[in-house]
Design a protein around this motif. Structure first.
Motif, PDB file in Angstrom:
ATOM      1  N   LEU A  73       6.352   0.334   1.896  1.00 35.95           N
ATOM      2  CA  LEU A  73       5.896   1.692   2.224  1.00 35.95           C
ATOM      3  C   LEU A  73       6.764   2.240   3.351  1.00 35.95           C
ATOM      4  O   LEU A  73       6.882   1.618   4.403  1.00 35.95           O
ATOM      5  N   ARG A 126       7.487  -2.195  -5.618  1.00 38.39           N
ATOM      6  CA  ARG A 126       7.868  -0.795  -5.768  1.00 38.39           C
ATOM      7  C   ARG A 126       8.012  -0.218  -4.380  1.00 38.39           C
ATOM      8  O   ARG A 126       7.567  -0.838  -3.406  1.00 38.39           O
ATOM      9  N   VAL A 156       7.145   3.038  -1.983  1.00 38.25           N
ATOM     10  CA  VAL A 156       6.300   4.227  -1.879  1.00 38.25           C
ATOM     11  C   VAL A 156       6.651   4.973  -0.596  1.00 38.25           C
ATOM     12  O   VAL A 156       6.883   4.366   0.446  1.00 38.25           O
ATOM     13  N   GLN A 172       1.390  10.494  -0.994  1.00 35.26           N
ATOM     14  CA  GLN A 172       2.291   9.388  -1.292  1.00 35.26           C
ATOM     15  C   GLN A 172       2.942   9.587  -2.645  1.00 35.26           C
ATOM     16  O   GLN A 172       2.347  10.136  -3.557  1.00 35.26           O
ATOM     17  N   ARG A 173       4.179   9.128  -2.753  1.00 41.26           N
ATOM     18  CA  ARG A 173       4.823   9.129  -4.064  1.00 41.26           C
ATOM     19  C   ARG A 173       5.785   7.960  -4.158  1.00 41.26           C
ATOM     20  O   ARG A 173       6.226   7.422  -3.144  1.00 41.26           O
ATOM     21  N   LEU A 174       6.067   7.600  -5.387  1.00 42.19           N
ATOM     22  CA  LEU A 174       7.046   6.540  -5.584  1.00 42.19           C
ATOM     23  C   LEU A 174       8.435   7.022  -5.193  1.00 42.19           C
ATOM     24  O   LEU A 174       8.752   8.192  -5.332  1.00 42.19           O
ATOM     25  N   GLY A 216       5.130  16.329  -8.744  1.00 39.34           N
ATOM     26  CA  GLY A 216       5.486  14.910  -8.781  1.00 39.34           C
ATOM     27  C   GLY A 216       6.097  14.455  -7.471  1.00 39.34           C
ATOM     28  O   GLY A 216       5.708  13.441  -6.883  1.00 39.34           O
ATOM     29  N   LYS A 217       7.048  15.246  -7.001  1.00 35.11           N
ATOM     30  CA  LYS A 217       7.828  14.866  -5.842  1.00 35.11           C
ATOM     31  C   LYS A 217       7.018  14.930  -4.541  1.00 35.11           C
ATOM     32  O   LYS A 217       7.287  14.191  -3.607  1.00 35.11           O
ATOM     33  N   SER A 218       6.048  15.817  -4.493  1.00 38.98           N
ATOM     34  CA  SER A 218       5.277  15.955  -3.262  1.00 38.98           C
ATOM     35  C   SER A 218       4.119  14.964  -3.199  1.00 38.98           C
ATOM     36  O   SER A 218       3.504  14.799  -2.161  1.00 38.98           O
ATOM     37  N   GLY A 219       3.833  14.323  -4.325  1.00 42.28           N
ATOM     38  CA  GLY A 219       2.727  13.362  -4.318  1.00 42.28           C
ATOM     39  C   GLY A 219       1.360  13.998  -4.197  1.00 42.28           C
ATOM     40  O   GLY A 219       0.386  13.349  -3.816  1.00 42.28           O
ATOM     41  N   THR A 259      -1.986  12.393  -5.243  1.00 45.45           N
ATOM     42  CA  THR A 259      -2.623  11.295  -4.500  1.00 45.45           C
ATOM     43  C   THR A 259      -3.667  11.783  -3.512  1.00 45.45           C
ATOM     44  O   THR A 259      -4.401  10.980  -2.959  1.00 45.45           O
ATOM     45  N   LEU A 288       9.507   9.153 -13.327  1.00 45.58           N
ATOM     46  CA  LEU A 288      10.110   8.966 -12.007  1.00 45.58           C
ATOM     47  C   LEU A 288       9.064   8.720 -10.931  1.00 45.58           C
ATOM     48  O   LEU A 288       9.209   7.833 -10.105  1.00 45.58           O
ATOM     49  N   TYR A 289       8.015   9.523 -10.920  1.00 43.48           N
ATOM     50  CA  TYR A 289       7.083   9.459  -9.806  1.00 43.48           C
ATOM     51  C   TYR A 289       5.791   8.741 -10.177  1.00 43.48           C
ATOM     52  O   TYR A 289       4.878   8.659  -9.390  1.00 43.48           O
ATOM     53  N   ILE A 296      -0.314   4.401  -6.928  1.00 42.96           N
ATOM     54  CA  ILE A 296      -0.109   4.680  -5.525  1.00 42.96           C
ATOM     55  C   ILE A 296      -1.033   3.777  -4.710  1.00 42.96           C
ATOM     56  O   ILE A 296      -2.119   3.418  -5.127  1.00 42.96           O
ATOM     57  N   ARG A 301      -4.137   3.914   1.357  1.00 40.05           N
ATOM     58  CA  ARG A 301      -3.511   4.495   2.554  1.00 40.05           C
ATOM     59  C   ARG A 301      -2.925   3.422   3.472  1.00 40.05           C
ATOM     60  O   ARG A 301      -3.646   2.551   3.922  1.00 40.05           O
ATOM     61  N   PRO A 308       0.610  -0.764   1.553  1.00 37.51           N
ATOM     62  CA  PRO A 308       1.280  -0.913   0.272  1.00 37.51           C
ATOM     63  C   PRO A 308       1.120  -2.333  -0.268  1.00 37.51           C
ATOM     64  O   PRO A 308       0.943  -3.229   0.517  1.00 37.51           O
TER      65      PRO A 308
END
Lengths: 333, 367
Positions: free
Chosen positions: A239, A308, A310, A318-320, B39-42, B45, B354-355, B361, B364, B367
């Protein structure tokens, strides 16, 4: 008239000898009379690191360096990534017919300069000349050997849960500099390639022993690529925090304009370091105290066993961070 | 607003959404740029579980029919013309390979950032026949119109357009009128709306009882649209809101509209997944038909059978998720795309791939 390289310079005869003497021996030092088919080295006891890399960057000259300096530093940094102290380098040149002596002298000169500054000699090499159109001015392959202290083992398999991830300075400078140059964006302001040797910085971390788990210079594919490799190789999730990533303002603005992400841009003078949580703060201080690591930052941690990467965004979402695909910039190093 | 204010506002919107989310709501972002931004901003989640976002038909590459790609490629094969296209189209597979493959075989295919670049090729290489692939909605169509008018003014004879331009509102109508489509609200495309304004969307609320919000592309703007739509849906009061007023005027860009109207007239257009939608295309008007590459080269479009299992059609209608497609991630990946939704940088499947939007995810900070 400007003197240029001709096919005869690669024939192995008199003109080749002259080229080697006037350009390469002049730049790298050493005595032509000692020349032999191989350099003979005496290596310290213990493990030896051995690496090779080719350089095809376009344009050859850029703010902050050129293909010569890049070829030298790139191989030094590959040795440093496994914790080795570089002992000697080899450099081979593939030169396109029509390349000017002046360009070649300049490139060899910058290799000589960084070789003297680091005390790492170029002990062997080769030149070949290809006809016009079969290459693009100068391609360089460098190889290097280095010795690794007994208690040093930098490898992503050593990464454990909770380890801290440190980057040794601002990210994306090299990739942005080259892209901006190609796209004709005016970057006389500030951003130059970060091309620099990092073995000294890594040597400064030797006293931390096994607390340093892994190190890697984040070249092609950038920080995003290295972290994905580490996630896979260590079978760990990683992360990282967007707001902790050191990105120069010009790079942040320029990449937004170009539709690129700094996290995927090549660096030529930045190392990612994985370090135990206990020593993370101390290691960060140590890196920051080194001239090559003043802007270092702790950007994240490793965690669960789902491999992965994140990113926690500035928005708290959060995003990959996917493995970069497709549109990686060609000939960036 | 500075960045910190933006962040505060974003979190305020997230909180507000949590408070008002009581029942499942399905929202569609019509536009591919929104799909990628989401997608890119998440954003997913931080959404309450009740809110589902699905992607619509607003990615020009994704809705391009196979038969059109084949026909365009045929121009290079059969007529040896120079093809000029936006970069996104290069890798879209037709039934006989992609433009990128055709280029590798030696065809003269060039990538341009604008129609005016294509025009410049025609100007500087008068011995070559330059055909520009006109792809896109009301956003790019005015640029094509402008290029064609310039070609008229300069008397350029070697320039033409293979015209695949489409308009968004009628596609939305076809989508909402279709069987099996369940959408509670629409995030409407900011860029298209800059040109067409608010009025063309009125039918969405009036006839279908569905709410719409014209939105910008920054995370706080997208989140504000979601909050607005959730509120309207809860209140049972469908309406069209413009929450991107800094860019979108109620009447839109009147000059661009005039340009479109001068050069184009509504025509039928084939949309991948949606079929032929009458009136949703932009045909050249009489005065400009000589610039129509399809006419100039007597292009014949042949029906093409879609790849078995490719679910781009259902995905574009928001009926299934990309991960429900049997090809997703196995046979169809960004490196080896089968459907256009995986090719385009704005494609729904590419964004999911991609995302990894479905899940995955982390908790918090852990990971």
């Amino acid at each position: 008239m400007t003197e240029t390289i001709r096919l005869a310079h690669g024939s192995g005869g008199e003109m080749t000898s002259r080229l080697i003497k006037e350009i390469f021996y002049a730049a790298f030092g050493g005595d032509v009379r000692d020349a032999n088919d191989s350099a003979v080295l005496e290596l310290p006891r213990g493990r030896t690191a051995f690496t090779t890399d080719s350089y095809v960057i376009s344009p050859m000259f850029f703010p902050g360096g050129d293909i010569g300096k890049l070829a030298f530093c790139g191989t030094v940094n590959d040795l440093a990534s496994v914790g080795a102290r570089p002992i000697a380098l080899a450099a081979s040149f593939i030169i396109e017919e029509g390349t000017t002596f002046e360009d070649l002298r300049r490139i060899a000169g910058s290799i000589g300069e960084v070789s003297r500054a680091t005390g790492i000699p170029v002990v062997t090499g080769d030149t070949k000349v290809v006809d016009k159109g079969s290459g693009d001015k100068v391609f360089i392959t460098t190889s290097g050997v280095g010795s690794i202290p007994d208690d040093i083992d930098y490898h992503p398999r050593n990464i454990r849960p909770g380890d801290a991830i440190i980057v040794t300075g601002s990210i994306g400078d090299h990739g942005y500099c080259i892209t901006a140059l190609r796209e004709g964006i005016d970057i006389k302001s500030a951003v130059t390639s970060d091309c620099a040797p990092l073995h000294g910085l890594v040597e400064a971390l030797w006293p931390f022993g096994a607390h340093i788990r892994a190190a890697r210079d984040a070249t092609r594919g950038g920080v995003g690529m290295v972290l994905n490799e580490w996630a896979m190789q260590s079978s760990r999730g990683i992360l990282i925090h967007e707001e902790r990533l050191p990105v120069k303002d010009e790079v942040a603005g320029g990449t937004a304009l170009l539709g690129l992400e700094p996290i995927y841009l090549a660096n030529e003078g930045k190392m990612l370091i994985a370090v135990s949580p206990e020593k993370a703060a101390e290691v960060l201080d140590c890196i920051r105290a080194h001239p090559a690591g003043a802007d270092a930052a702790l950007i994240g941690n490793t965690g669960d066993d789902k491999p992965r990467v994140v990113l926690e965004t500035a928005w708290g979402t959060q995003r990959l961070v996917p493995v970069p695909r497709g549109e990686i910039l060609p000939r960036i190093c | 607003m500075n960045r910190d204010d933006d962040k505060k506002y974003f979190h305020l919107m997230v909180e507000r959404l949590r408070e008002i989310s009581k029942r499942p709501i399905k929202l569609m972002e019509v536009c591919g740029t929104h799909t990628m931004a989401i997608g890119k901003s998440g954003i997913r989640t931080v959404l309450p579980v009740e809110i589902e976002l699905v992607s619509g038909p607003g990615c020009p590459v994704c809705v391009t029919a196979d038969s059109d790609i084949d026909a365009f490629m045929g121009l290079a094969r059969d007529h040896r013309v120079t093809l000029v296209t936006y970069g996104d189209m290069m890798r879209v597979p037709g039934s006989a390979g992609s433009l990128a493959e055709l280029k590798a075989e030696g065809a003269d295919i060039r990538v341009a950032y604008s129609s005016l670049e294509a025009l410049a090729f025609a100007r500087s290489e008068p011995h070559k026949e330059i055909v520009f692939l006109g792809v896109g909605f009301e956003t790019t169509a005015p640029a094509t119109a402008h290029a064609v008018k310039s070609a008229v003014a300069e008397g350029l004879q070697n320039f033409s357009v293979y015209n695949l331009h489409k308009t968004v509102p009628l596609a939305i109508r076809a989508l909402l009128a279709g069987d099996g489509v369940q959408i509670d609200g629409l995030i409407l495309p900011g860029h298209v709306s800059v040109i067409i304004g608010e009025a063309p969307y009125a039918f969405i609320a009036d006839e279908f009882g569905v709410s719409g919000a014209i939105a910008g592309f920054e995370p706080p703007e997208i989140m504000a649209a979601i909050v607005r739509l959730a509120g309207d849906i809860n209140a049972g009061a469908p309406r069209i809101s413009n929450i991107y007023p800094k860019a979108v005027k109620p009447e839109g860009n009147v000059v661009a509209q005039g340009l479109l109207d001068e050069v184009f007239a509504p025509g039928d257009a084939e949309w991948r997944g949606l079929g032929v939608i009458p009136g949703s295309g932009l045909d050249f008007r009489e005065a400009f038909t000589s610039f129509d590459a399809a006419k100039r080269f007597a292009v014949e479009r042949r029906e093409v059978r879609l790849h078995r299992g490719c679910s781009c059609g259902e995905i574009l209608k928001g009926m299934i998720k990309p991960s429900d497609c049997p090809l997703f991630g196995s046979l169809c990946t960004p490196e080896r795309p089968i459907g256009p939704c995986m090719v385009s940088s704005e494609g729904t499947c590419a964004a999911y791939f991609l995302y990894n939007d479905d899940a995955n995810i982390v908790e918090r900070g852990r990971p």
